[in-house]
Structure formats: structure tokens, C-alpha cells
Design a protein around this motif. Structure first.
Motif, PDB file in Angstrom:
ATOM      1  N   SER A 141       0.230   0.448 -14.867  1.00  0.00           N
ATOM      2  CA  SER A 141       0.140   1.847 -14.448  1.00  0.00           C
ATOM      3  C   SER A 141       0.586   2.078 -13.014  1.00  0.00           C
ATOM      4  N   ARG A 142       0.796   1.024 -12.244  1.00  0.00           N
ATOM      5  CA  ARG A 142       1.335   1.212 -10.893  1.00  0.00           C
ATOM      6  C   ARG A 142       2.791   1.676 -10.924  1.00  0.00           C
ATOM      7  N   PHE A 143       3.399   1.642 -12.106  1.00  0.00           N
ATOM      8  CA  PHE A 143       4.728   2.222 -12.325  1.00  0.00           C
ATOM      9  C   PHE A 143       4.530   3.495 -13.142  1.00  0.00           C
ATOM     10  N   SER A 144       4.986   4.617 -12.613  1.00  0.00           N
ATOM     11  CA  SER A 144       4.779   5.890 -13.290  1.00  0.00           C
ATOM     12  C   SER A 144       6.111   6.622 -13.417  1.00  0.00           C
ATOM     13  N   PRO A 145       6.641   6.770 -14.635  1.00  0.00           N
ATOM     14  CA  PRO A 145       7.924   7.450 -14.789  1.00  0.00           C
ATOM     15  C   PRO A 145       7.737   8.960 -14.872  1.00  0.00           C
ATOM     16  N   GLU A 146       8.811   9.654 -14.549  1.00  0.00           N
ATOM     17  CA  GLU A 146       8.833  11.105 -14.672  1.00  0.00           C
ATOM     18  C   GLU A 146      10.231  11.539 -15.065  1.00  0.00           C
ATOM     19  N   CYS A 147      10.319  12.432 -16.043  1.00  0.00           N
ATOM     20  CA  CYS A 147      11.620  12.915 -16.497  1.00  0.00           C
ATOM     21  C   CYS A 147      11.576  14.440 -16.553  1.00  0.00           C
ATOM     22  N   PRO A 148      11.914  15.118 -15.455  1.00  0.00           N
ATOM     23  CA  PRO A 148      11.811  16.579 -15.418  1.00  0.00           C
ATOM     24  C   PRO A 148      12.844  17.291 -16.279  1.00  0.00           C
ATOM     25  N   ASN A 149      13.973  16.648 -16.500  1.00  0.00           N
ATOM     26  CA  ASN A 149      15.006  17.206 -17.384  1.00  0.00           C
ATOM     27  C   ASN A 149      15.852  16.045 -17.889  1.00  0.00           C
ATOM     28  N   SER A 150      16.741  16.340 -18.792  1.00  0.00           N
ATOM     29  CA  SER A 150      17.469  15.239 -19.432  1.00  0.00           C
ATOM     30  C   SER A 150      18.499  14.599 -18.524  1.00  0.00           C
ATOM     31  N   SER A 151      18.690  15.133 -17.319  1.00  0.00           N
ATOM     32  CA  SER A 151      19.663  14.549 -16.389  1.00  0.00           C
ATOM     33  C   SER A 151      19.024  13.704 -15.309  1.00  0.00           C
ATOM     34  N   HIS A 152      17.713  13.804 -15.147  1.00  0.00           N
ATOM     35  CA  HIS A 152      17.047  13.132 -14.036  1.00  0.00           C
ATOM     36  C   HIS A 152      15.862  12.309 -14.522  1.00  0.00           C
ATOM     37  N   LEU A 153      15.717  11.159 -13.898  1.00  0.00           N
ATOM     38  CA  LEU A 153      14.613  10.264 -14.224  1.00  0.00           C
ATOM     39  C   LEU A 153      14.121   9.638 -12.929  1.00  0.00           C
ATOM     40  N   PHE A 154      12.809   9.607 -12.784  1.00  0.00           N
ATOM     41  CA  PHE A 154      12.209   9.015 -11.594  1.00  0.00           C
ATOM     42  C   PHE A 154      11.293   7.875 -12.007  1.00  0.00           C
ATOM     43  N   LEU A 155      11.090   6.956 -11.076  1.00  0.00           N
ATOM     44  CA  LEU A 155      10.074   5.916 -11.250  1.00  0.00           C
ATOM     45  C   LEU A 155       9.237   5.895  -9.982  1.00  0.00           C
ATOM     46  N   HIS A 156       7.996   6.368 -10.116  1.00  0.00           N
ATOM     47  CA  HIS A 156       7.086   6.438  -8.977  1.00  0.00           C
ATOM     48  C   HIS A 156       6.332   5.117  -8.873  1.00  0.00           C
ATOM     49  N   THR A 187       0.812  -1.217   0.000  1.00  0.00           N
ATOM     50  CA  THR A 187       0.000   0.000   0.000  1.00  0.00           C
ATOM     51  C   THR A 187       0.846   1.269   0.000  1.00  0.00           C
ATOM     52  N   ASN A 188       2.172   1.113   0.034  1.00  0.00           N
ATOM     53  CA  ASN A 188       3.050   2.286   0.087  1.00  0.00           C
ATOM     54  C   ASN A 188       3.175   2.964  -1.268  1.00  0.00           C
ATOM     55  N   LYS A 189       3.655   4.221  -1.208  1.00  0.00           N
ATOM     56  CA  LYS A 189       4.081   4.947  -2.398  1.00  0.00           C
ATOM     57  C   LYS A 189       5.531   5.336  -2.194  1.00  0.00           C
ATOM     58  N   LYS A 190       6.357   5.023  -3.160  1.00  0.00           N
ATOM     59  CA  LYS A 190       7.764   5.365  -3.089  1.00  0.00           C
ATOM     60  C   LYS A 190       8.232   5.774  -4.477  1.00  0.00           C
ATOM     61  N   SER A 191       9.430   6.369  -4.536  1.00  0.00           N
ATOM     62  CA  SER A 191       9.999   6.763  -5.822  1.00  0.00           C
ATOM     63  C   SER A 191      11.457   6.344  -5.911  1.00  0.00           C
ATOM     64  N   LEU A 192      11.843   5.908  -7.100  1.00  0.00           N
ATOM     65  CA  LEU A 192      13.243   5.636  -7.401  1.00  0.00           C
ATOM     66  C   LEU A 192      13.786   6.819  -8.187  1.00  0.00           C
ATOM     67  N   LYS A 193      15.049   7.121  -7.930  1.00  0.00           N
ATOM     68  CA  LYS A 193      15.671   8.268  -8.590  1.00  0.00           C
ATOM     69  C   LYS A 193      16.902   7.845  -9.362  1.00  0.00           C
ATOM     70  N   CYS A 194      17.082   8.488 -10.498  1.00  0.00           N
ATOM     71  CA  CYS A 194      18.257   8.249 -11.322  1.00  0.00           C
ATOM     72  C   CYS A 194      18.765   9.591 -11.838  1.00  0.00           C
ATOM     73  N   GLU A 195      20.069   9.778 -11.801  1.00  0.00           N
ATOM     74  CA  GLU A 195      20.620  10.976 -12.421  1.00  0.00           C
ATOM     75  C   GLU A 195      21.909  10.670 -13.155  1.00  0.00           C
ATOM     76  N   GLN A 196      22.104  11.386 -14.248  1.00  0.00           N
ATOM     77  CA  GLN A 196      23.332  11.227 -15.023  1.00  0.00           C
ATOM     78  C   GLN A 196      23.852  12.614 -15.385  1.00  0.00           C
ATOM     79  N   HIS A 197      25.175  12.724 -15.317  1.00  0.00           N
ATOM     80  CA  HIS A 197      25.827  13.991 -15.654  1.00  0.00           C
ATOM     81  C   HIS A 197      26.804  13.743 -16.771  1.00  0.00           C
ATOM     82  N   LEU A 198      26.357  12.927 -17.721  1.00  0.00           N
ATOM     83  CA  LEU A 198      27.179  12.575 -18.875  1.00  0.00           C
ATOM     84  C   LEU A 198      26.789  13.386 -20.100  1.00  0.00           C
ATOM     85  N   GLY A 199      25.743  14.195 -19.965  1.00  0.00           N
ATOM     86  CA  GLY A 199      25.274  14.962 -21.117  1.00  0.00           C
ATOM     87  C   GLY A 199      24.486  14.139 -22.110  1.00  0.00           C
ATOM     88  N   HIS A 200      24.020  12.952 -21.685  1.00  0.00           N
ATOM     89  CA  HIS A 200      23.250  12.096 -22.588  1.00  0.00           C
ATOM     90  C   HIS A 200      21.839  12.621 -22.755  1.00  0.00           C
TER      91      HIS A 200
END
Lengths: 112, 111
Positions: free
Chosen positions: B62-77, B16-29
Motif C-alpha cells: 500500500s505504500r504504492f498508490s496509483p491514480e488514473c484521472p483520465n485515460s491519458s494520465h497515470l500517476f504512482l504516489h 519518509t518522503n512522499k513523491k509521485s511519478l507521472k506518466c502520460e500518453q497521447h496515443l489514444g490508448h
């Protein structure tokens, strides 16, 4: 869909050469990769080869590509205990940049 | 260190929890990806983002919801997950056609 197949297990003695094999079905594959995964870790890119190449050598690693037979191999010379890991073969095509199709992985165990 | 950083490294959550995974890259990809690695199964591509736009959803529930606010960060809610969602979730990035860089992954356990 496209498949990438690998043998599941390889045991090799320290100092010997290891050869890990991979077959793929997508004839439009453009890049072919080998990744290494140690326990509890992510994937480390070891090497890759373009489909217009037959061979690529990088220190102890040699990649051979037989495009006609859709067969890829990775040879590790002078295998060390630190080479024990799971090795994944993967491919991508010009229509799917960055979207990799992975094999199931080959568990390599290096014994002293 | 590949230049792709994922947090947390380990996560235990209830169904029943809600959590988020975070990913960041500073490679300019310009492209970022979520992959799922389950026991005894090949890695599965989940989502692809190119220049912050989602270009691939590989039939992910749909219980997995991605978010990409900018090209360096990616989340998985994550919300209302099932035990079979327990796996290693890997983030990756690429530039152009060359794929190479994976994070260390988040080991998720759903209880």
C-alpha cells in the motif's frame, strides 16, 4: 504460474547473425513479443507475432515460433554494435490483454 | 520516442518522503500499466487501468498508490518507501490486445 525463460547472455561478432531463444509454458499465449532495452532506457518494442503464425520477418529481424514446443526465437541479421542491449521475450494471452509475462532478458554483446 | 512520457527520469527520495511519478500518453490508448524492473529480476506488473478503472493490483504494498484521472494520465504516489523499492518504474499503454508502448522509465533510488 506461467514462466518465460531465456538464456542470460549472448556474445556475437559484428556482421554475424544473432539468435536469441525463448521458451514459454502458457499454451494459451496469444501474442509473443520481443523488446529491446538499451542502458538507462525503457523498453522498445521490436516485433511481435501472433500465435497462429510460424514466422515473421521485418528487415533484419526474423521471428520464428514453434508453438508445439513453445519456443520463440529472434534472429538479427548482420548484427551491429548498436544492437548491443538486453532483449526481452514476453507473452500475453486472450485472458490478460496487455498484461505481459516477461523473461529475465538476454544480454547481447556485439564485438567488433 | 514511443508516445509514452514519464517524469521525472530520475528520483532520489528518503524513506519518509512522499513523491509521485507521472506518466502520460497521447496515443489514444485505453489501458495503462505500471511495471517494476529490479536488478536481476524479470519485469513485474504492478497495476493495470482500463478506461480509468483499476483492473489489476498485483499484490503491491500500500505504500504504492496509483491514480488514473483520465485515460491519458497515470500517476504512482509513493510514501514511506524502503530501500528495496529502488528500481526502474516503467509505465506502458495499450489499445485492445496489442501491447507495445513503454515509457523511458523513472529510476528511483530510496535512501
Amino acid at each position: 504460474g506461467e514462466d518465460v525463460e531465456q538464456s542470460l547472455f549472448l556474445s556475437v561478432r559484428e556482421g554475424d547473425s544473432s539468435v536469441i531463444n525463448c521458451t514459454y509454458t502458457d499454451s494459451s499465449s496469444t501474442y509473443l513479443y520481443w523488446y529491446k532495452q538499451e542502458p538507462g532506457a525503457g523498453l522498445q518494442l521490436l516485433t511481435y507475432i501472433f500465435s497462429n503464425m510460424d514466422m515473421k520477418q521485418d528487415q533484419r529481424l526474423t521471428v520464428l515460433l514453434n508453438k508445439k514446443d513453445k519456443h520463440l526465437s529472434l534472429r538479427i541479421a548482420d548484427t551491429q554494435t548498436g544492437d548491443s542491449a538486453i532483449y526481452f521475450c514476453a507473452e500475453s494471452t486472450t485472458d490478460s490483454w496487455g498484461k505481459l509475462q516477461f523473461g529475465a532478458g538476454t544480454q547481447v554483446v556485439v564485438t567488433p | 520516442e514511443t508516445g509514452v512520457t514519464q517524469t521525472p527520469r530520475h528520483l532520489v527520495m528518503g524513506m519518509t518522503n512522499k513523491k509521485s511519478l507521472k506518466c502520460e500518453q497521447h496515443l489514444g490508448h485505453n489501458a495503462m500499466y505500471w511495471y517494476k524492473q529490479s536488478a536481476k529480476k524479470p519485469l513485474e506488473l504492478m497495476f493495470v487501468y482500463n478506461f480509468k478503472e483499476q483492473t489489476e493490483n498485483n499484490s503491491v504494498p500500500s505504500r504504492f498508490s496509483p491514480e488514473c484521472p483520465n485515460s491519458s494520465h497515470l500517476f504512482l504516489h509513493l510514501h514511506t518507501l524502503q530501500p528495496e523499492d529502488s528500481a526502474l518504474y516503467l509505465c506502458a499503454s495499450s489499445q485492445g490486445g496489442q501491447m507495445g508502448f513503454f515509457g523511458q522509465g523513472t529510476r528511483l533510488t530510496v535512501v
